[in-house]
Every structure is written in C-alpha cells, then in structure tokens.
Write an enzyme that holds these catalytic residues in place. Structure first.
Site, mmCIF file in Angstrom:
data_model
loop_
_atom_site.group_PDB
_atom_site.id
_atom_site.type_symbol
_atom_site.label_atom_id
_atom_site.label_comp_id
_atom_site.label_asym_id
_atom_site.label_seq_id
_atom_site.Cartn_x
_atom_site.Cartn_y
_atom_site.Cartn_z
ATOM 1 N N TYR A 9 0.263 -17.907 4.593
ATOM 2 C CA TYR A 9 -0.161 -17.856 3.193
ATOM 3 C C TYR A 9 0.715 -18.748 2.317
ATOM 4 O O TYR A 9 0.283 -19.781 1.814
ATOM 5 C CB TYR A 9 -0.096 -16.414 2.676
ATOM 6 C CG TYR A 9 -1.327 -15.582 2.929
ATOM 7 C CD1 TYR A 9 -2.264 -15.931 3.887
ATOM 8 C CD2 TYR A 9 -1.546 -14.408 2.219
ATOM 9 C CE1 TYR A 9 -3.382 -15.151 4.131
ATOM 10 C CE2 TYR A 9 -2.665 -13.621 2.442
ATOM 11 C CZ TYR A 9 -3.580 -13.990 3.406
ATOM 12 O OH TYR A 9 -4.677 -13.212 3.631
ATOM 13 N N GLU A 65 -1.278 -4.444 3.118
ATOM 14 C CA GLU A 65 0.161 -4.478 3.370
ATOM 15 C C GLU A 65 0.845 -3.184 2.929
ATOM 16 O O GLU A 65 1.998 -2.964 3.223
ATOM 17 C CB GLU A 65 0.797 -5.666 2.643
ATOM 18 C CG GLU A 65 0.484 -6.983 3.288
ATOM 19 C CD GLU A 65 1.311 -8.112 2.699
ATOM 20 O OE1 GLU A 65 1.953 -8.840 3.472
ATOM 21 O OE2 GLU A 65 1.306 -8.275 1.467
ATOM 22 N N SER A 119 6.153 -10.916 -5.721
ATOM 23 C CA SER A 119 7.291 -10.693 -6.611
ATOM 24 C C SER A 119 6.986 -9.602 -7.640
ATOM 25 O O SER A 119 5.824 -9.293 -7.937
ATOM 26 C CB SER A 119 7.650 -11.994 -7.337
ATOM 27 O OG SER A 119 6.635 -12.329 -8.267
#
Length: 413
Positions: A136, A253, A378
């Site tokens: 990615y 995830e 982030s």
C-alpha cells in the site's frame, strides 16, 4: 453488556488450549514470545514451519466460513475466534508470519474476489503454505493512500507493475503481495486504482530491501517492482475497483486481532510493573498513578473491542480502536524507561562504554512504540475519519501532492 463466554466457547477454549500445549514443544518451545512487534525479524524459517503446523491442525482462518471449512479451515463463531486468539496469546505462541494472508487478504477475497481467486489462494493460506505482504504505502503516499503512483499497465493476459512500496512488513518472507496500483493513468486520486495479486518470486522484477530502524532491527522493507507480472485474473473486484477493495481491507485490520494485541500489551505492562517493583519506582506516587492508569485504560480498550466486535457499518470504530491502542502503547514504552530512570539509557551491567550491546526488551519496547501513532494509519488521519464520517464535520483542506500540483499547472497551461 454481558462479556462472558458461553459453554460452547469454553469447550472450544479447552480444545485450543490442549492443542497448543501438545504442539508447542521441541523446536517450537524456543520460539515462545518471539516474532511479535519489534522482533518480527526473528527465526522466520522456524515460524514458517509453525505456520504449517497451525494449518495442519486447522487453526488458520477459523473465522472465514462459519458454516463449513470450505477452504481447509475449521468453522468457528465470532466468540470462538476471540477464544482462540486469547489462548494463542496466553500460550506465548510464536508471532505469526501468516497473519496478513489470513486476516487481511482472505476476508477481502471472500468479500470482493471471485470464486476462482478464492479457490486458488485460500486453501494455500489455510495450510500455512503461502505467505503474504501488503503493498500500500509509498514514499510520497503514506497516509495519503489515494496518491499512489505505482503503475500497472495491461499487457495481453497480464499487467506489468512498476513502482515502489515502503514499510512493507514480512516482504522478505512473503510469497505474494497484494498491491494497490494505478491502472488508469488518466484518472486521479482514488479513481483508476486496482487491487492486484503479485507473486514475489520474480527475480529482476521484484526487489526487497530491509529498512534498518533505530532499534537496530528491520521489520519493515522497501519493495521495488520493475515490470513485475500480475495475471489479469488476479485483479480483485475488477479493474478500477481498487479503492473500494483497499478500504474494505483496511477495516479488517481491527477486530479480533485487536484483542490478541491487548493480551500482548498486558504481558508488557506486567513486565514494566515488575521492573518498577525491582527498582523501587512504585514508591513514587506519580509513577504509581501512571501505572494504574495504564492498567485501567487497557481494561477499557478490551471492553470497547468486545462491544464493537462484529458491528456492521461502524464507520468510526476502527479509527477509535487505533487511536486508543496507539497512544496507550506509546505511553507504555515511555513508562518503561521512566520507571528505570538513568539506568534505562545504559547497556547491560557488564557493558563497557563504546562497545555495542543488545537492547533489552523494555528498551526495544520504547524505541518501537515511537511509531505506534504513525503506522497502520496515523493519529491525524484517524481523527479526520472520525470527524468527517462520524461527526459529519466539513472535510479538512489537504495540501496537494507534487504530482497534483504538476497536473494543476498543466491543466492551467
């Protein structure tokens, strides 16, 4: 809310616990606690063998199909998946080298792939025979995933993939990589992207370079594609559907894997508390309060993960989970150094200044956790997602990438 497990879950727990006790012997005993975050470079060959052991026992992909083991895995309910994850972590079993294929690629193929793709790839993952990595992020497109520049050009019955990916975990061990690439150069941002399955064993066309971190280890890699071949039938969801497929994968995830992670966190917290006891830091009321706060926050994270497990359409759930554990784990690393005071900055007791030495587990914890609020999305990006998709706030203004600035100038003549 009831967070207790039922009788069937506890029977499943007993089965899982017995299997792990029977198989975590011999060479696998030496792998206990190895291969997790911060030590993913350790014993890759032995951990690959362990992956095949798990596959032979039917323990890979237990959540793919809850009605029957269509791809070689055993069926399990959502709560039984949690039970297996908890027992695996409590047994200090080796860090998984197959988790990307099992927990990210496989559910994505089940949701977005075709039956030929599922039949080709899922049984091999379930047997622990084929490992995957994720292509990615790029040097100029980390959090801004829509800015990827890796290109895939159609060439007959295949695509030729060229470009660079970065921060790729397990690229050196992986057999395959799922790659987000631009297949339509005339489109911009999230349009014109495709999700391709690319074999890593293409000498001269795929190169992996480890990235050395400040902890001295190299869990992540750069991957260079130079005309690498991806077969046309290995485009998931069809050409141009890459953004939809990639976003669906990112939501995977979180979930059960978050609970596994928290068990590891609890073990690390116990180590930090033990270090505080040994060096007398618990006599400091501020440090004692911080350790208690860490314990309480970890319990809240567990309850939140259980509460949101399996929730459909929860746009902000994954981002909240990432914000919670990223900051928590980073603070734990800082506490690990604080409880030891000046001793945290030195090597072993027999260390002679100016000589190299191995970091101890708590030093490695501190250094590795500096990245927790960056990788996997982030904190800034997670907050934007929550603001825009959950709270309905106006979209934040984002600076254009160099490519977009160039296109804008060209468009203006």
């Amino acid at each position: 809310m009831d967070f207790e497990f039922g009788r069937a879950d506890e029977e499943f727990r007993a089965e899982a616990r017995a299997w792990l006790a029977e198989h975590l012997v011999g060479p696998y005993q030496t792998l206990a606690g190895r291969g997790g975050p911060g030590s993913e470079h350790e014993a890759p060959a032995a951990r690959r063998a362990w992956e095949r052991e798990l596959g032979a026992g039917g323990w890979v992909g237990i959540g793919w199909d809850r009605t029957h083991g269509a791809y070689g895995n055993r069926a399990a309910s959502l709560t039984q998946q949690v039970v297996w994850a908890e027992e695996y972590a409590r047994a200090a079993a080796p860090g998984r080298v197959g988790h990307i294929g099992e927990n990210l690629l496989a559910p994505t193929l089940i949701a977005c792939g075709d039956e030929a793709q599922r039949r080709r790839f899922l049984p091999a993952v379930a047997r622990g025979e084929e490992l995957w990595c994720q292509g990615y992020s790029e040097p100029d497109a980390g959090s801004d995933l829509a800015g990827v520049r890796t290109a895939a050009v159609r060439d007959g019955a295949a695509y030729r993939v060229s470009g660079q990916k970065i921060w790729t975990s397990l690229a050196g061990e992986a057999d395959w990589c799922f790659v987000l690439a631009r297949t339509d150069p005339g489109e911009r941002r999230h349009r014109g992207l495709s999700f391709l399955l690319v074999a890593m064993d293409q000498p001269g066309r795929v190169e992996v370079r480890p990235i050395r971190q400040m902890s001295g280890t190299a869990e992540f890699n750069e991957v260079f594609f130079d005309g690498a071949v991806a077969r046309a039938e290995h485009v998931v969801g069809g050409e141009g559907a890459g953004w939809r497929v990639a976003m669906g994968l990112l939501a995977l995830e979180r979930g059960v894997s978050t609970l596994v992670q928290q068990i590891g966190f609890a073990a690390e917290l116990a180590e930090v508390i033990a270090a505080a006891v040994r060096c007398g830091a618990l006599s400091d009321p501020v440090l004692r309060d911080q350790l208690i706060t860490q314990w309480a926050e970890l319990r809240v994270m567990r309850w939140n993960a259980l509460r949101t497990l399996g929730a459909a359409g929860d746009a902000g759930g994954p981002s909240v989970a990432k914000l919670l554990w990223g900051g928590w784990h980073q603070r734990l690393g800082e506490l690990a150094m604080r409880v030891r005071g000046a001793a945290a900055a030195r090597g072993p007791l027999d260390w002679t200044p100016h000589e190299p030495y191995e970091l101890d587990p708590l030093q490695r914890l501190f250094l590795f956790t500096r990245a927790d609020t960056i990788y996997g999305g982030s904190d800034e990006i997670q907050r934007n997602i929550i603001a825009e998709r959950v709270l309905g706030l106006p979209r934040a203004e984002r600076s254009m990438t160099g490519v977009e600035r160039g296109m804008t100038r060209a468009e203006r003549g």
